[in-house]
Design an enzyme around this catalytic site. Structure first.
Site, PDB file in Angstrom:
ATOM      1  N   ASP A 132      -3.179 -11.618   1.079  1.00 33.86           N
ATOM      2  CA  ASP A 132      -3.185 -10.142   1.189  1.00 33.86           C
ATOM      3  C   ASP A 132      -1.785  -9.588   1.474  1.00 33.86           C
ATOM      4  O   ASP A 132      -1.177  -9.924   2.484  1.00 33.86           O
ATOM      5  CB  ASP A 132      -4.162  -9.801   2.334  1.00 33.86           C
ATOM      6  CG  ASP A 132      -4.240  -8.313   2.666  1.00 33.86           C
ATOM      7  OD1 ASP A 132      -3.567  -7.504   2.016  1.00 33.86           O
ATOM      8  OD2 ASP A 132      -5.008  -7.979   3.598  1.00 33.86           O
ATOM      9  N   HIS A 170      -5.131  -4.777   7.957  1.00 39.73           N
ATOM     10  CA  HIS A 170      -4.377  -5.743   7.150  1.00 39.73           C
ATOM     11  C   HIS A 170      -3.209  -6.333   7.934  1.00 39.73           C
ATOM     12  O   HIS A 170      -2.511  -5.622   8.660  1.00 39.73           O
ATOM     13  CB  HIS A 170      -3.840  -5.071   5.889  1.00 39.73           C
ATOM     14  CG  HIS A 170      -4.914  -4.583   4.969  1.00 39.73           C
ATOM     15  ND1 HIS A 170      -5.501  -5.392   4.036  1.00 39.73           N
ATOM     16  CD2 HIS A 170      -5.518  -3.378   4.864  1.00 39.73           C
ATOM     17  CE1 HIS A 170      -6.419  -4.691   3.363  1.00 39.73           C
ATOM     18  NE2 HIS A 170      -6.454  -3.466   3.857  1.00 39.73           N
TER      19      HIS A 170
END
Ligand SMILES: [Zn+2]
Ligand SMILES: [Zn+2]
Length: 553
Positions: free
Chosen positions: A193, A367
């Site tokens: 990610d 994130h």
């Protein structure tokens, strides 16, 4: 020699959204997420953007199933479209499948798939695939990183993740298991990610938001508190509810998806709100506003959402005023800043006090930032690396970080949508491309295409000028007109004269003698368009859409 293993990227590498990839072992395809993207401002009238599914449609007979890493729409929202063409089973956590089910149900496609629940740490065979589901923390509960044990070694996909050491539900990213896989088997390829690859440091724990929310409540005694967040952010909802209950308040949800998800998460045991503290919104009005809390949708400024309607004074249940505190427990997704700003402005104009992430730490990202990305790279020590889930600049920063962390430059691939990557006995390399353009969805119509978008932009920015001429079908002689109709081109007071001159310019062009005998309708159309286009450009320096309409009688 061992068969090669392929990874085909259909979306998510070059944009935040429409995440979709294929892992291919022994000629079979396992889809890894199938998400949508919300449109930019330069996509007028577009509701959603999907991956191009040409590749999957053409190889439908090879699709074994789809793995859903978590329940966000940028990972599950396109299933409702793909399942119409290709039928396959789904694998994910119970919550992920529950969230994904909504859109699939609305599209009437439940019969085209099956929902297969997998649990934390489970390792499962799906056709020739050997897949392990590893817990990660993110802004929706029960997300997974996925380890594919393939003939070419382990491919580890991080999923959307952060390293929250004090997660609200106690379910931390299982770095120990990831480390064990790295030690026992080695990680051949890491896909990770990249959303926050430009942000130094670590994301704060989700728990930190709970403390700030509690302060918001205690500093605004006597006021009604309205908190907006993503309806899938169950941990955030839990913390809002905890703060409200601790302050002695009664809670109601507002917005269809909020009500639905709260009910589902409570039924699954993922959200705990005492029965006597949760009431329907219609029962909240009777109570003293200072003893209530509304948990609402609309944190992204979506035009028809509960919060946007409150800001416009149009919400059926909640009329916002000076006795309200509104908390936007969210961060605007790129592209939504203007809509969020408008909602905040509307609420403020009504007298409400508004707290958002620019004023107080009422939101943290789901994130990983650079510190956490480094940790994952150091625990996995991958042989090869491909950054995923990000705009091109995020992917680039993440790729550089991997090289800094010791992954050989030649084995760090900056892949983009449509790229096919092959792992073989000798190495890793690009191995072709597949279609991966944007598919634009408008209402129930499928792809509206680039041409339609171009037209909409011209119409929006320059307007349209229509010229109507009736001609004799045989001789091409002009019988009536030209008539000129415009929308969005010039302002009325100046228009009368301009339109008169435009009519004359077109008439003059149409009266020019034909070179080879009779003039046909197509020639009339062409002449009308070019003469009008020239006139408009010369006189107004604009390029509206010119539509010639020739009626033959
Ligand atoms: Zn996500
Ligand atoms: Zn995502």
């Amino acid at each position: 020699m061992t068969d090669p293993v392929r990874v085909v990227f259909l979306g998510g590498l070059g944009e935040i959204g429409r995440n979709c990839a294929c892992i291919e072992v022994a000629g079979r395809i396992l889809i890894l997420d199938c998400g949508l993207m919300f449109p930019d401002l330069d996509m007028p009238g577009v509701d959603l953007v999907l991956p191009d599914f040409t590749y999957l449609r053409e190889h439908a007979d090879r699709v074994e199933g789809a793995i859903l890493t978590h329940g966000h729409e940028d990972h599950t929202g396109a299933l409702a479209y793909l399942l119409g063409d290709v039928s396959f089973p789904l694998f994910g956590s119970a919550l992920t499948l529950g969230l994904a089910r909504n859109r699939i149900e609305e599209a009437g496609l439940v019969g085209r798939t099956s929902f297969n629940t997998v649990h934390d740490g489970e390792r499962r065979r799906i056709g020739p695939f050997d897949v392990e589901f590893i817990p990660v923390t993110h802004s929706v509960p029960h997300g997974f990183a996925t380890a594919f044990h393939t003939p070419q070694g382990v491919i580890l996909h991080s999923g959307d993740f952060k390293l929250d050491l004090t997660p609200v539900d106690g379910r931390a990213t299982d770095l120990a298991r990831i480390g064990a896989i790295a030690n026992d088997h080695g990680i051949r390829l890491l896909l990770s990610d990249s959303t926050n690859a430009e942000e130094e440091g670590h994301t704060d724990s989700e728990r930190s938001v709970g403390r700030v929310l509690a302060e918001c409540f205690s500093e605004h005694k006597g006021k009604r508190v309205i908190v907006a967040c993503f309806a899938s952010h169950i941990h955030r909802i839990q913390q809002i509810a905890d703060a409200a209950v601790a302050a002695g308040r009664t809670i109601a949800t507002l917005g269809r998806s909020m009500g639905k998800n709260v009910a589902m998460a409570r039924a699954m045991g993922l959200l705990s709100i005492p029965d006597d503290r949760l009431v329907d919104i219609e029962h909240l009005a009777a109570r003293d506003p200072g003893s209530t809390c509304v948990i609402s949708t609309g944190s992204q400024g979506e035009p028809m959402s509960a919060l946007a309607l409150m800001a416009a004074g149009d919400n059926k249940w909640v009329s916002v005023g000076a006795d309200d505190l509104v908390v936007l427990s969210s961060h605007a997704i790129p592209g939504n800043e203007a809509s969020v700003g408008k909602v905040i402005d509307g609420l403020t104009r009504r007298g409400a006090e508004v707290i958002h992430s620019g004023l107080a730490p009422v939101h943290v990202s789901g994130h990983a930032q650079r510190g956490e990305l480094r940790t994952l790279l150091s625990v996995t020590r991958p042989w090869a690396f491909i950054p995923v889930h990000g705009e091109f600049r995020h992917l680039t920063h993440h790729a550089r970080l991997a090289v800094e962390m010791g992954v050989a430059q030649s084995r760090v691939l900056l892949a983009e949508d449509g790229d096919v990557v092959e792992l073989t006995d000798t190495g890793i390399d690009f191995a072709g491309e597949v279609p991966a353009g944007y598919m634009f969805v408008d209402g129930i119509v499928g792809d509206v295409g680039r041409g339609v978008l171009r037209d909409r932009k011209v119409l929006a920015e320059e307007g349209v000028v229509v010229v109507v001429v009736t001609v004799d079908a045989k001789s091409g002689e002009v019988l009536t007109g030209p008539e000129i109709i415009t929308r969005g081109w010039v302002y009325a007071p100046e228009a009368e004269q301009l339109l008169g001159e435009a009519r004359q310019a077109v008439r003059a062009a149409l009266e020019e003698p034909a070179e080879e005998g009779a003039v046909d309708a197509e020639t009339v159309r062409r002449r009308a368009r070019s003469s009008l286009g020239r006139f408009v450009a010369e006189r107004t320096r604009r390029r509206p859409m010119i539509l010639p309409v020739v009626i033959e009688v």
